[in-house]
Write an enzyme that holds these catalytic residues in place. Structure first.
Site, PDB file in Angstrom:
ATOM      1  N   GLU A   6       6.588  61.667  37.601  1.00  0.00           N
ATOM      2  CA  GLU A   6       7.227  60.353  37.638  1.00  0.00           C
ATOM      3  C   GLU A   6       7.968  60.078  36.330  1.00  0.00           C
ATOM      4  O   GLU A   6       9.098  59.566  36.323  1.00  0.00           O
ATOM      5  CB  GLU A   6       6.177  59.277  37.891  1.00  0.00           C
ATOM      6  CG  GLU A   6       6.712  57.854  37.835  1.00  0.00           C
ATOM      7  CD  GLU A   6       5.614  56.848  37.525  1.00  0.00           C
ATOM      8  OE1 GLU A   6       5.975  55.719  37.151  1.00  0.00           O
ATOM      9  OE2 GLU A   6       4.421  57.182  37.628  1.00  0.00           O
ATOM     10  N   GLU A  49      10.445  58.706  42.364  1.00  0.00           N
ATOM     11  CA  GLU A  49      10.809  59.326  41.097  1.00  0.00           C
ATOM     12  C   GLU A  49      10.139  60.685  40.927  1.00  0.00           C
ATOM     13  O   GLU A  49      10.769  61.631  40.424  1.00  0.00           O
ATOM     14  CB  GLU A  49      10.422  58.405  39.942  1.00  0.00           C
ATOM     15  CG  GLU A  49      11.285  57.151  39.858  1.00  0.00           C
ATOM     16  CD  GLU A  49      10.878  56.204  38.748  1.00  0.00           C
ATOM     17  OE1 GLU A  49      11.717  55.392  38.328  1.00  0.00           O
ATOM     18  OE2 GLU A  49       9.705  56.271  38.311  1.00  0.00           O
ATOM     19  N   ASP A  87      12.020  59.572  36.370  1.00  0.00           N
ATOM     20  CA  ASP A  87      12.641  58.333  35.918  1.00  0.00           C
ATOM     21  C   ASP A  87      13.882  58.628  35.092  1.00  0.00           C
ATOM     22  O   ASP A  87      14.932  57.997  35.246  1.00  0.00           O
ATOM     23  CB  ASP A  87      11.620  57.532  35.102  1.00  0.00           C
ATOM     24  CG  ASP A  87      12.203  56.268  34.502  1.00  0.00           C
ATOM     25  OD1 ASP A  87      12.523  55.345  35.267  1.00  0.00           O
ATOM     26  OD2 ASP A  87      12.358  56.211  33.267  1.00  0.00           O
TER      27      ASP A  87
END
Length: 237
Positions: free
Chosen positions: A52, A128, A56
């Site tokens: 994640e 993400e 991002d």
């Protein structure tokens, strides 16, 4: 790997996304929530959180470059407003729902029972992490293709001349001011959940009149949800 919660196998998701992972373990990790790891005795690094973190950054760069390319006359402020809307947790969660990612997430039984599978916080994070898994396994071009395909409709909307930012709090304040009513106020009425996965419930009111309530994984997200609920109620009234 099987989950304590209901899910479908990652191989099926590969087919649905039109991808073939060299390392399917990356995709499985991208779908693995911390609650599953806690219930099955894994380590913290087995969850999707590291992916994640990378995803991002990857999705921010892809969307930033696409907006920069498609809107040559747009100033920094306009680009930033569009970027913020496109990359909000709500927007990424909506894209994850469109792709059907929720059905494939590996969750612990407790978190599953609390309805965590359908929440914006989890779905936005998984979106993400899947992007990161594609980036690591398939490369930048594949990740870019995936992001632009998944966000195609919202990107097209953001690039229209008549685009307006999705800002329920500002819209609600403007509406109430136009009606001569006091500025809306927000207050937390409940909070729950562990520190790494909190949940807040917020009410919005003008004077003594409660207009709506909403929940979110942060106070800010809950305030936005409450404002959106208030706008919906006022439009019906």
């Amino acid at each position: 790997m099987s989950s304590p919660g209901a899910h479908r196998p990652a191989a099926e998701l590969e087919q649905a996304l039109g991808l073939s992972f060299r390392d399917r373990g990356l995709l499985i990790q991208a779908l693995t929530h911390r609650s599953y790891v806690n219930e099955t005795g894994g380590s913290d690094t087995d969850s999707y959180e590291r992916l994640e973190f990378l995803g991002d950054v990857v999705v921010r760069l892809i969307v930033s470059e696409e907006l920069f390319r498609r809107l040559p006359e747009c100033d920094e402020g306009g680009l930033t407003r569009r970027w913020t809307t496109l990359l909000s947790q709500r927007a990424l969660a909506a894209a994850a729902r469109d792709l059907g990612l929720a059905e494939y997430i590996l969750l612990g039984r407790g978190f599953e029972a609390s309805g965590g599978r359908s929440g914006d916080a989890v779905l936005g994070d998984v979106m993400e992490s899947v992007i990161a898994a594609i980036y690591l396994d398939q490369g930048n071009t594949a990740a870019c293709d995936f992001v632009l395909r998944a966000l195609e409709a919202s990107l097209d909307a953001a690039c229209r001349p008549d685009w307006r930012p999705d800002n329920p709090k500002a819209e609600l304040q403007e509406l109430l001011q136009g009606q001569g009513k006091p500025t809306p106020g927000y207050r937390v009425v409940a909070s729950s959940g562990p520190s790494h996965q909190p949940s807040f419930e917020v009410e919005v009111a003008t004077g003594e009149q409660v207009l709506g309530s909403g929940a979110g994984s942060s106070k800010s997200a809950a305030e936005v949800a409450a404002a959106r609920a208030a706008l919906a109620a006022l439009s019906e009234g």
